[in-house]
Write a protein that holds these residues in place. Structure first.
Motif, PDB file in Angstrom:
ATOM      1  N   ALA A  76       1.417  -1.183  -0.321  1.00  0.00           N
ATOM      2  CA  ALA A  76      -0.155  -0.439   0.455  1.00  0.00           C
ATOM      3  C   ALA A  76       1.256   0.585   0.266  1.00  0.00           C
ATOM      4  CB  ALA A  76      -0.878  -0.051   1.376  1.00  0.00           C
ATOM      5  N   SER A  77       2.318   1.154   0.985  1.00  0.00           N
ATOM      6  CA  SER A  77       2.681   2.724   0.886  1.00  0.00           C
ATOM      7  C   SER A  77       3.768   3.387  -1.069  1.00  0.00           C
ATOM      8  CB  SER A  77       3.921   2.476   1.984  1.00  0.00           C
ATOM      9  OG  SER A  77       4.675   1.286   1.917  1.00  0.00           O
ATOM     10  N   ILE A  78       4.356   1.256  -1.085  1.00  0.00           N
ATOM     11  CA  ILE A  78       5.173   1.782  -2.536  1.00  0.00           C
ATOM     12  C   ILE A  78       3.716   2.016  -3.937  1.00  0.00           C
ATOM     13  CG2 ILE A  78       5.232   0.105  -4.477  1.00  0.00           C
ATOM     14  CD1 ILE A  78       6.992  -0.845  -2.176  1.00  0.00           C
ATOM     15  N   ALA A  79       2.746   1.617  -3.586  1.00  0.00           N
ATOM     16  CA  ALA A  79       1.396   1.988  -4.909  1.00  0.00           C
ATOM     17  C   ALA A  79       0.870   3.449  -4.388  1.00  0.00           C
ATOM     18  CB  ALA A  79      -0.110   1.398  -4.158  1.00  0.00           C
ATOM     19  N   ALA A  80       1.161   4.003  -2.914  1.00  0.00           N
ATOM     20  CA  ALA A  80       0.672   5.867  -2.595  1.00  0.00           C
ATOM     21  C   ALA A  80       2.056   6.329  -3.297  1.00  0.00           C
ATOM     22  CB  ALA A  80       0.754   5.878  -1.583  1.00  0.00           C
ATOM     23  N   LEU A  81       3.174   6.117  -3.418  1.00  0.00           N
ATOM     24  CA  LEU A  81       4.409   7.127  -3.759  1.00  0.00           C
ATOM     25  C   LEU A  81       3.962   6.588  -6.000  1.00  0.00           C
ATOM     26  CD1 LEU A  81       7.630   4.691  -2.521  1.00  0.00           C
ATOM     27  CD2 LEU A  81       6.459   7.012  -2.068  1.00  0.00           C
ATOM     28  N   PRO A  82       4.435   7.974  -5.248  1.00  0.00           N
ATOM     29  CA  PRO A  82       4.303   8.488  -7.647  1.00  0.00           C
ATOM     30  C   PRO A  82       5.559   7.446  -8.384  1.00  0.00           C
ATOM     31  CG  PRO A  82       5.992   9.653  -6.549  1.00  0.00           C
ATOM     32  CD  PRO A  82       5.562   9.356  -5.431  1.00  0.00           C
ATOM     33  N   GLY A  83       5.887   6.669  -7.913  1.00  0.00           N
ATOM     34  CA  GLY A  83       6.390   6.145  -9.068  1.00  0.00           C
ATOM     35  C   GLY A  83       6.999   4.680  -8.488  1.00  0.00           C
ATOM     36  N   THR A  84       7.392   3.583  -8.668  1.00  0.00           N
ATOM     37  CA  THR A  84       8.311   1.680  -8.375  1.00  0.00           C
ATOM     38  C   THR A  84       9.572   2.238  -7.924  1.00  0.00           C
ATOM     39  OG1 THR A  84       6.229   1.655  -9.992  1.00  0.00           O
ATOM     40  CG2 THR A  84       8.300  -0.449  -9.088  1.00  0.00           C
ATOM     41  N   PRO A  85      10.119   1.834  -6.911  1.00  0.00           N
ATOM     42  CA  PRO A  85      11.028   2.270  -6.521  1.00  0.00           C
ATOM     43  C   PRO A  85      12.505   1.157  -7.060  1.00  0.00           C
ATOM     44  CG  PRO A  85       9.795   1.808  -4.366  1.00  0.00           C
ATOM     45  CD  PRO A  85       8.797   1.947  -5.334  1.00  0.00           C
ATOM     46  N   PRO A  86      13.644   1.529  -7.024  1.00  0.00           N
ATOM     47  CA  PRO A  86      14.288   1.172  -7.822  1.00  0.00           C
ATOM     48  C   PRO A  86      14.684  -0.750  -7.611  1.00  0.00           C
ATOM     49  CG  PRO A  86      15.550   2.403  -6.305  1.00  0.00           C
ATOM     50  CD  PRO A  86      13.892   2.745  -5.920  1.00  0.00           C
ATOM     51  N   PRO A  87      15.381  -1.680  -8.559  1.00  0.00           N
ATOM     52  CA  PRO A  87      14.813  -2.875  -8.584  1.00  0.00           C
ATOM     53  C   PRO A  87      15.871  -3.247  -6.906  1.00  0.00           C
ATOM     54  CG  PRO A  87      14.797  -2.594 -10.821  1.00  0.00           C
ATOM     55  CD  PRO A  87      15.482  -0.769  -9.777  1.00  0.00           C
ATOM     56  N   ALA A  88      17.120  -2.884  -6.948  1.00  0.00           N
ATOM     57  CA  ALA A  88      18.198  -3.336  -5.764  1.00  0.00           C
ATOM     58  C   ALA A  88      17.421  -2.539  -4.478  1.00  0.00           C
ATOM     59  CB  ALA A  88      19.253  -2.440  -6.096  1.00  0.00           C
ATOM     60  N   VAL A 162      -4.432 -13.302  -6.637  1.00  0.00           N
ATOM     61  CA  VAL A 162      -5.361 -13.317  -5.726  1.00  0.00           C
ATOM     62  C   VAL A 162      -4.848 -12.199  -5.501  1.00  0.00           C
ATOM     63  CG1 VAL A 162      -5.837 -12.973  -3.319  1.00  0.00           C
ATOM     64  CG2 VAL A 162      -5.239 -14.938  -4.083  1.00  0.00           C
ATOM     65  N   PRO A 163      -5.963 -10.350  -5.296  1.00  0.00           N
ATOM     66  CA  PRO A 163      -5.883  -9.197  -5.344  1.00  0.00           C
ATOM     67  C   PRO A 163      -5.383  -9.211  -3.429  1.00  0.00           C
ATOM     68  CG  PRO A 163      -8.051  -9.447  -4.469  1.00  0.00           C
ATOM     69  CD  PRO A 163      -7.465 -10.475  -5.170  1.00  0.00           C
ATOM     70  N   ILE A 164      -4.690  -7.916  -3.055  1.00  0.00           N
ATOM     71  CA  ILE A 164      -4.091  -7.621  -2.437  1.00  0.00           C
ATOM     72  C   ILE A 164      -4.637  -6.297  -1.540  1.00  0.00           C
ATOM     73  CG2 ILE A 164      -2.351  -6.545  -0.683  1.00  0.00           C
ATOM     74  CD1 ILE A 164      -0.250  -7.815  -2.314  1.00  0.00           C
ATOM     75  N   LEU A 165      -5.080  -5.520  -0.580  1.00  0.00           N
ATOM     76  CA  LEU A 165      -5.930  -4.592   0.004  1.00  0.00           C
ATOM     77  C   LEU A 165      -5.685  -3.714   1.158  1.00  0.00           C
ATOM     78  CD1 LEU A 165      -9.406  -6.531   0.401  1.00  0.00           C
ATOM     79  CD2 LEU A 165      -8.804  -5.752  -1.847  1.00  0.00           C
ATOM     80  N   ALA A 166      -5.548  -3.151   0.404  1.00  0.00           N
ATOM     81  CA  ALA A 166      -4.925  -1.509   1.836  1.00  0.00           C
ATOM     82  C   ALA A 166      -5.606  -1.858   3.171  1.00  0.00           C
ATOM     83  CB  ALA A 166      -5.603  -0.369   1.063  1.00  0.00           C
ATOM     84  N   PRO A 167      -4.820  -1.982   3.990  1.00  0.00           N
ATOM     85  CA  PRO A 167      -5.238  -2.086   5.346  1.00  0.00           C
ATOM     86  C   PRO A 167      -5.441  -0.952   5.999  1.00  0.00           C
ATOM     87  CG  PRO A 167      -2.949  -1.286   4.968  1.00  0.00           C
ATOM     88  CD  PRO A 167      -3.162  -1.496   3.415  1.00  0.00           C
ATOM     89  N   GLU A 168      -6.327  -0.792   6.984  1.00  0.00           N
ATOM     90  CA  GLU A 168      -6.786   0.368   8.357  1.00  0.00           C
ATOM     91  C   GLU A 168      -5.460   1.567   8.040  1.00  0.00           C
ATOM     92  OE1 GLU A 168      -9.253   1.341   8.640  1.00  0.00           O
ATOM     93  OE2 GLU A 168     -10.787  -0.317   8.343  1.00  0.00           O
ATOM     94  N   GLY A 169      -5.535   3.102   8.041  1.00  0.00           N
ATOM     95  CA  GLY A 169      -4.097   3.547   8.028  1.00  0.00           C
ATOM     96  C   GLY A 169      -3.311   3.870   7.196  1.00  0.00           C
ATOM     97  N   ALA A 171      -3.012   5.262   3.141  1.00  0.00           N
ATOM     98  CA  ALA A 171      -3.053   6.429   2.022  1.00  0.00           C
ATOM     99  C   ALA A 171      -4.595   5.892   1.278  1.00  0.00           C
ATOM    100  CB  ALA A 171      -2.292   6.734   1.239  1.00  0.00           C
ATOM    101  N   GLN A 172      -4.295   5.203   1.241  1.00  0.00           N
ATOM    102  CA  GLN A 172      -5.352   4.502  -0.114  1.00  0.00           C
ATOM    103  C   GLN A 172      -6.769   3.810   0.943  1.00  0.00           C
ATOM    104  OE1 GLN A 172      -2.946   3.023  -0.097  1.00  0.00           O
ATOM    105  NE2 GLN A 172      -2.495   3.048  -1.578  1.00  0.00           N
ATOM    106  N   LYS A 173      -8.519   4.426   0.550  1.00  0.00           N
ATOM    107  CA  LYS A 173      -8.799   3.450   1.233  1.00  0.00           C
ATOM    108  C   LYS A 173      -9.100   2.226   1.354  1.00  0.00           C
ATOM    109  CE  LYS A 173     -14.148   3.663   0.185  1.00  0.00           C
ATOM    110  NZ  LYS A 173     -15.103   3.299  -0.438  1.00  0.00           N
ATOM    111  N   ALA A 174      -9.451   1.480   2.724  1.00  0.00           N
ATOM    112  CA  ALA A 174      -9.532   0.204   3.728  1.00  0.00           C
ATOM    113  C   ALA A 174     -10.200  -0.269   2.768  1.00  0.00           C
ATOM    114  CB  ALA A 174     -10.009   0.760   5.035  1.00  0.00           C
ATOM    115  N   GLY A 175      -9.525  -1.471   2.021  1.00  0.00           N
ATOM    116  CA  GLY A 175     -10.155  -2.148   1.092  1.00  0.00           C
ATOM    117  C   GLY A 175      -9.680  -2.638  -0.136  1.00  0.00           C
TER     118      GLY A 175
END
Length: 575
Positions: A76-88, A162-169, A171-175
């Motif tokens: 969820a935290s990575i999905a809230a970022l504007p990009g994707t962290p580098p592979p390393a 299987v989908p990964i759902l955002a947890p409580e707290g 940045a995205q809406k829960a679920g």
């Protein structure tokens, strides 16, 4: 018949494989096909079961990874970022660590985690981190679950998304869907499990094929035993031959199977023995046939031949066991009608007796002519004339039956005349009783002569074996009287009577006392003309079939006179 069977059997062998062998091969092919189909179906079901189990395992693993709180939070935290962290950074991150731990713990081929755009956040090959997954994650990113069988960058596999759902707290809406987990197991692991099932299936199939082969061999042996080694074509030919033979002969044939049941009764046997009744399939021991006929099939009666009376017929029966190789198949009883033969024999006996009488009297007449010629040669014409006069007065021939003119039927005169000649040759006088008078011709002389001839023959035999009367003679007296359509017969003799024999026993089929009677006994009279205890029963049945009868009037006494028999034949004279 046996030659035909052997010829047909030989032809069947020359045609190719025996029927039982063909049946065996067909059964083996059927068993093999059934085993192969069953084994194939079992392996296919096992294959599908293993794939299903692999899909379930992949789905369970994916759900477990997707439900991990650390994985949910990090994704969820990575999905809230504007990009994707580098592979390393991803390779050293907690998502990669959790995915590798789950993969190593379960033996999965891969555990892949992506963000909401399908970019890899965890993958067994770190070089592919940050790249878009090779299979579409649309279903999982839309909030659904799915299992798939496909070939990806790591090879053929069965997996789940299987989908990964955002947890409580977060940045995205829960679920909210923030990524997906894709897990998979290698197809080789499924095939390895199928190999273990295949060994069990192969063993079971081998046992089934062996059991089927043994059963087929046993059935082949049983079939060959039941058909006596004959081919179907041979059996069909034998059935046709049997029908042609059984229906085309005048002799009666009764077949009895090894279990004691009547298997074959041809039309002639039903006509001679049981009329319109069909005894096929009945127990031979309880079949409605004369006891003398059943006795022929006793184990110690092989080859025996017997005469007996059935209805109005005199039958000769013989029985033979049927054996093929060392196998006993039952019995065959043959029936022959001797009624007409017995009548013809009696008529021929009468003709023979007349011939002998004429031959003797021809010799006597020749002597008389020589006497006349001699008297004329010596000039004794007057003596020759006187001699001829005496011949004219008394008749040139000495006919042994006096008052034959009382018999108004020529055939009856000739018959009793012949019997008189036969009796005279044995020292017995045959005479007509005082009540004799036949005014009408006999309508059926064969039946009359059969009844009368049997009684006269028995009486002559009794007179020969019995005592002489007070005049030193042995005689038989016959009285024949017609009363409209009825002919009355009485036959008496000078013998010693029938003794203690029960009167009705005389008329039992097959009864005879010749074998046990002493020489000179009156019981010898009970032997019929052909010597098998059927004369008196036949005479009674011939008389009774139109309302007449034959019976014993008097049993006689030792020293004479002998027995007296009476007969009444209805409808045997014609106006």
């Amino acid at each position: 018949m046996s030659t035909t069977t052997e010829r047909a059997h030989g032809a069947g062998v020359r045609r190719g494989l025996r029927f039982s062998t063909r049946i065996l091969l067909l059964q083996l092919a059927a068993v093999a096909l059934a085993v192969v189909l069953a084994a194939g179906a079992h392996l296919w079901l096992a294959y599908e079961r293993l794939w299903t189990e692999a899909e379930d395992n992949a789905l369970t693993l994916a759900r477990a990874v997707a439900a991990d709180p650390d994985v949910r939070r990090e994704v969820a935290s990575i999905a809230a970022l504007p990009g994707t962290p580098p592979p390393a950074q991803l390779a050293a991150g907690p998502i990669m660590a959790s995915a590798d731990a789950a993969r190593q713990r379960t033996g999965a081929l891969f555990v892949v985690v992506t963000d909401e755009q399908g970019l890899r956040l965890a993958h067994p090959d770190p070089a592919r981190l940050g790249e878009k997954v090779s299979t579409a994650p649309d279903v999982a990113l839309s909030g659904g679950e799915e299992t798939v069988r496909n070939t990806g960058t790591l090879g053929a596999s069965v997996g789940a998304k299987v989908p990964i759902l955002a947890p409580e707290g977060a940045a995205q809406k829960a679920g909210a869907v923030v990524g997906e987990v894709s897990t998979g197991f290698a197809r080789s692991s499924v095939v390895d499990g199928l190999g273990r099932d295949g060994l069990a299936v192969a063993g079971t199939a081998t046992l089934a094929l062996t059991a089927g082969t043994l059963a087929s061999l046993a059935l082949r042996r049983r079939l060959s035993h039941l058909t006596l080694g004959l081919e179907p074509e041979d059996i069909g030919t034998l059935v046709q031959d049997q029908e042609a033979v059984l229906r085309g002969i005048d002799e009666g044939v009764i077949g009895i199977s090894r279990d004691g049941r009547v298997s074959v009764v041809n039309d002639a046997a039903r006509r001679l023995l049981v009329g319109a009744e069909d005894i096929t399939g009945t127990d031979w021991a309880a079949a409605p046939v004369p006891e003398a006929l059943r006795a022929l099939t006793a184990t110690d009666a092989d080859g025996a031949t017997r005469e007996f009376v059935a209805g109005q017929r005199v039958l000769v029966a013989s029985a033979r066991p049927v054996v093929r190789g060392s196998q006993e198949l039952g019995w065959v009883v043959m029936l022959r009608d001797r009624t007409e033969l017995q009548r013809l024999t009696r008529q021929l006996d009468a003709v023979g007796a007349l011939t002998e009488a004429l031959r003797a009297q021809r010799h006597e007449f020749s002597n008389q002519l020589h006497t006349v010629a001699g008297l004329l040669d010596i000039g004794e014409a007057q003596q020759a004339r006187n001699y001829l006069g005496r011949l004219a007065a008394s008749g040139p021939l000495d006919y042994p039956l006096e008052q034959a003119e009382l018999l108004g039927d020529p055939s009856l005169q000739a018959f009793l005349g012949a019997k008189g000649i036969e009796a005279a040759e044995r020292g017995v006088v045959l005479r007509l009783g005082a009540e004799t008078l036949v005014r009408q011709p006999v309508g059926a002389p064969q039946d009359v002569t059969t009844v009368l001839g049997n009684l006269v023959d028995n009486a002559v035999r009794a007179a020969v074996a019995g005592s002489q009367d007070e005049n030193g003679e042995r005689w038989v007296e016959v009285e024949v009287l017609d009363d409209g359509p009825t002919l009355h017969l009485v036959v008496a003799d000078s013998g010693d009577g029938i003794g203690a024999v029960a009167p009705e026993q005389l008329f039992e089929p097959g009864y005879t006392t010749r074998a046990v009677a002493s020489a000179g006994s009156e019981s010898d009279r009970l032997e019929p003309p052909w010597g098998h205890g059927i004369g008196l029963p036949l005479a009674r049945q011939l008389a009774r079939r139109r309302g007449g009868d034959v019976w014993l009037i008097s049993p006689g006494r030792p020293g004479g006179p002998g027995a007296v028999f009476g007969a009444r034949i209805v409808g045997r004279s014609s106006a």
